[in-house]
Structure formats: structure tokens, C-alpha cells
Design a protein around this motif. Structure first.
Motif, PDB file in Angstrom:
ATOM      1  N   ASN A 126      34.021  43.747  33.342  1.00  0.00           N
ATOM      2  CA  ASN A 126      34.793  44.126  34.513  1.00  0.00           C
ATOM      3  C   ASN A 126      36.228  43.605  34.424  1.00  0.00           C
ATOM      4  N   GLU A 127      37.166  44.477  34.760  1.00  0.00           N
ATOM      5  CA  GLU A 127      38.584  44.104  34.715  1.00  0.00           C
ATOM      6  C   GLU A 127      39.097  43.555  36.042  1.00  0.00           C
ATOM      7  N   TYR A 128      38.327  43.732  37.125  1.00  0.00           N
ATOM      8  CA  TYR A 128      38.782  43.232  38.424  1.00  0.00           C
ATOM      9  C   TYR A 128      38.515  41.742  38.537  1.00  0.00           C
ATOM     10  N   ASN A 129      39.526  41.026  39.007  1.00  0.00           N
ATOM     11  CA  ASN A 129      39.413  39.590  39.212  1.00  0.00           C
ATOM     12  C   ASN A 129      39.089  39.219  40.655  1.00  0.00           C
ATOM     13  N   SER A 130      39.308  40.175  41.576  1.00  0.00           N
ATOM     14  CA  SER A 130      39.017  39.924  42.982  1.00  0.00           C
ATOM     15  C   SER A 130      38.763  41.249  43.688  1.00  0.00           C
ATOM     16  N   LEU A 131      38.054  41.179  44.792  1.00  0.00           N
ATOM     17  CA  LEU A 131      37.798  42.364  45.594  1.00  0.00           C
ATOM     18  C   LEU A 131      39.108  42.920  46.152  1.00  0.00           C
ATOM     19  N   GLU A 132      40.034  42.040  46.479  1.00  0.00           N
ATOM     20  CA  GLU A 132      41.330  42.469  47.004  1.00  0.00           C
ATOM     21  C   GLU A 132      42.104  43.275  45.953  1.00  0.00           C
ATOM     22  N   GLU A 133      41.949  42.925  44.689  1.00  0.00           N
ATOM     23  CA  GLU A 133      42.602  43.690  43.620  1.00  0.00           C
ATOM     24  C   GLU A 133      42.093  45.132  43.629  1.00  0.00           C
ATOM     25  N   PHE A 134      40.782  45.310  43.780  1.00  0.00           N
ATOM     26  CA  PHE A 134      40.205  46.650  43.854  1.00  0.00           C
ATOM     27  C   PHE A 134      40.699  47.384  45.094  1.00  0.00           C
ATOM     28  N   THR A 135      40.550  46.793  46.271  1.00  0.00           N
ATOM     29  CA  THR A 135      40.880  47.492  47.520  1.00  0.00           C
ATOM     30  C   THR A 135      42.368  47.834  47.614  1.00  0.00           C
ATOM     31  N   SER A 136      43.221  47.044  47.019  1.00  0.00           N
ATOM     32  CA  SER A 136      44.662  47.334  47.088  1.00  0.00           C
ATOM     33  C   SER A 136      45.047  48.554  46.257  1.00  0.00           C
ATOM     34  N   ILE A 143      29.391  44.197  45.708  1.00  0.00           N
ATOM     35  CA  ILE A 143      28.785  43.477  44.582  1.00  0.00           C
ATOM     36  C   ILE A 143      28.837  44.327  43.319  1.00  0.00           C
ATOM     37  N   VAL A 144      28.526  45.618  43.453  1.00  0.00           N
ATOM     38  CA  VAL A 144      28.564  46.530  42.300  1.00  0.00           C
ATOM     39  C   VAL A 144      29.942  46.512  41.648  1.00  0.00           C
ATOM     40  N   ILE A 145      30.987  46.665  42.438  1.00  0.00           N
ATOM     41  CA  ILE A 145      32.339  46.813  41.880  1.00  0.00           C
ATOM     42  C   ILE A 145      32.860  45.502  41.279  1.00  0.00           C
ATOM     43  N   MET A 146      32.291  44.365  41.685  1.00  0.00           N
ATOM     44  CA  MET A 146      32.740  43.083  41.154  1.00  0.00           C
ATOM     45  C   MET A 146      31.805  42.503  40.097  1.00  0.00           C
ATOM     46  N   ASP A 147      30.672  43.151  39.845  1.00  0.00           N
ATOM     47  CA  ASP A 147      29.713  42.660  38.861  1.00  0.00           C
ATOM     48  C   ASP A 147      30.375  42.547  37.488  1.00  0.00           C
ATOM     49  N   ASP A 148      30.123  41.454  36.797  1.00  0.00           N
ATOM     50  CA  ASP A 148      30.723  41.239  35.467  1.00  0.00           C
ATOM     51  C   ASP A 148      30.386  42.346  34.486  1.00  0.00           C
ATOM     52  N   ASP A 149      29.235  42.998  34.652  1.00  0.00           N
ATOM     53  CA  ASP A 149      28.804  44.052  33.740  1.00  0.00           C
ATOM     54  C   ASP A 149      29.269  45.446  34.150  1.00  0.00           C
ATOM     55  N   THR A 150      29.954  45.573  35.278  1.00  0.00           N
ATOM     56  CA  THR A 150      30.509  46.866  35.669  1.00  0.00           C
ATOM     57  C   THR A 150      31.705  47.156  34.777  1.00  0.00           C
ATOM     58  N   GLU A 151      31.642  48.292  34.086  1.00  0.00           N
ATOM     59  CA  GLU A 151      32.718  48.667  33.172  1.00  0.00           C
ATOM     60  C   GLU A 151      33.540  49.793  33.776  1.00  0.00           C
ATOM     61  N   LEU A 152      34.838  49.565  33.898  1.00  0.00           N
ATOM     62  CA  LEU A 152      35.749  50.590  34.414  1.00  0.00           C
ATOM     63  C   LEU A 152      36.027  51.583  33.293  1.00  0.00           C
ATOM     64  N   LEU A 153      35.731  52.840  33.542  1.00  0.00           N
ATOM     65  CA  LEU A 153      35.865  53.871  32.507  1.00  0.00           C
ATOM     66  C   LEU A 153      37.155  54.675  32.628  1.00  0.00           C
ATOM     67  N   GLY A 154      37.700  54.799  33.834  1.00  0.00           N
ATOM     68  CA  GLY A 154      38.936  55.536  33.996  1.00  0.00           C
ATOM     69  C   GLY A 154      39.352  55.643  35.447  1.00  0.00           C
ATOM     70  N   GLN A 155      40.647  55.708  35.657  1.00  0.00           N
ATOM     71  CA  GLN A 155      41.218  55.860  36.994  1.00  0.00           C
ATOM     72  C   GLN A 155      42.099  57.100  36.990  1.00  0.00           C
ATOM     73  N   ASP A 156      42.120  57.777  38.111  1.00  0.00           N
ATOM     74  CA  ASP A 156      43.047  58.900  38.268  1.00  0.00           C
ATOM     75  C   ASP A 156      43.539  58.990  39.692  1.00  0.00           C
TER      76      ASP A 156
END
Length: 115
Positions: A4-14, A102-115
Motif C-alpha cells: 500500500n502506498e497510502y500512509n494515512s487515511l487523510e492522504e486517501f480522502t484528500s 480498513i481495506v484502503i489502508m491495509d498493508d496488502d492493498t495494492e493500488l493499481l491505477g488512478q484516473d
């Protein structure tokens, strides 16, 4: 090893505020892998112009499951749930009965792409 590339939930939500502006780090959709399957988080409906929840509020966010084969109408994803607020989507348990926060911050969640 952490995927997972996210370090915090706030990073995702922003990054998902309902505005597409990659130069400012704002996106409309995210494809990711969790628990051996591909999923998608989407701002605004993918397959229709707008969507309203049973209580009349507009659906701003959606969670989708990637299909193995496209549907007869060409859709690659199946809608799992729609939500009016980020807090509602973060509390959703439509993916593996686990809160999305929890899903989005799980260490094993792999970000595949953003658009």
C-alpha cells in the motif's frame, strides 16, 4: 512487504473530493487489489449520469467489484454500493465484510491505477 502506498487515511480522502485535477493530486477513480481480487473506488457513478439513494441524497461515491468478463452491455465492474459522503463509504462493509477504511489502508492493498 508493504504494498500500500497510502500512509494515512487523510492522504486517501484528500485525493477524492469530487474534482478531477491530477496536478493537485485529485482523482475520480482508483483501481486496487485487496484479498486477491480487483476492486474500484469511484467518485460519481460510472455507468449513469447521476444516481440518487433511496433517501433522496445524491450518490457521490461508489464501490465496485471488477468482473472476470464484461457484462452483455460492456461493463467491466459490478456496483456494490453507493454513498453520499466519504464517511459513509469509509464505514461500508461491501468488500469482504470489512470497513472500507480498513481495506484502503491495509498493508496488502495494492493500488493499481488512478484516473
Amino acid at each position: 512487504m508493504r504494498k500500500n502506498e497510502y500512509n494515512s487515511l487523510e492522504e486517501f480522502t484528500s485525493q477524492y473530493i469530487g474534482e478531477w485535477d491530477p496536478s493537485d493530486g485529485h482523482w475520480l477513480g482508483l483501481d486496487f487489489e485487496y484479498n486477491g481480487k480487483e476492486w474500484r473506488f469511484q467518485t460519481f457513478p460510472m455507468y449513469k449520469k447521476e444516481s440518487f439513494l433511496p433517501n433522496g441524497r445524491e450518490a457521490i461515491y461508489g464501490l465496485y467489484e471488477k468482473l472476470e468478463f464484461p457484462t452483455s452491455d460492456g461493463h467491466d465492474y459490478k456496483i456494490l454500493g453507493e454513498y453520499a459522503t466519504m464517511d459513509e463509504v469509509l464505514e461500508s462493509t461491501v468488500i469482504c465484510n470489512t470497513p472500507f477504511r480498513i481495506v484502503i489502508m491495509d498493508d496488502d492493498t495494492e493500488l493499481l491505477g488512478q484516473d
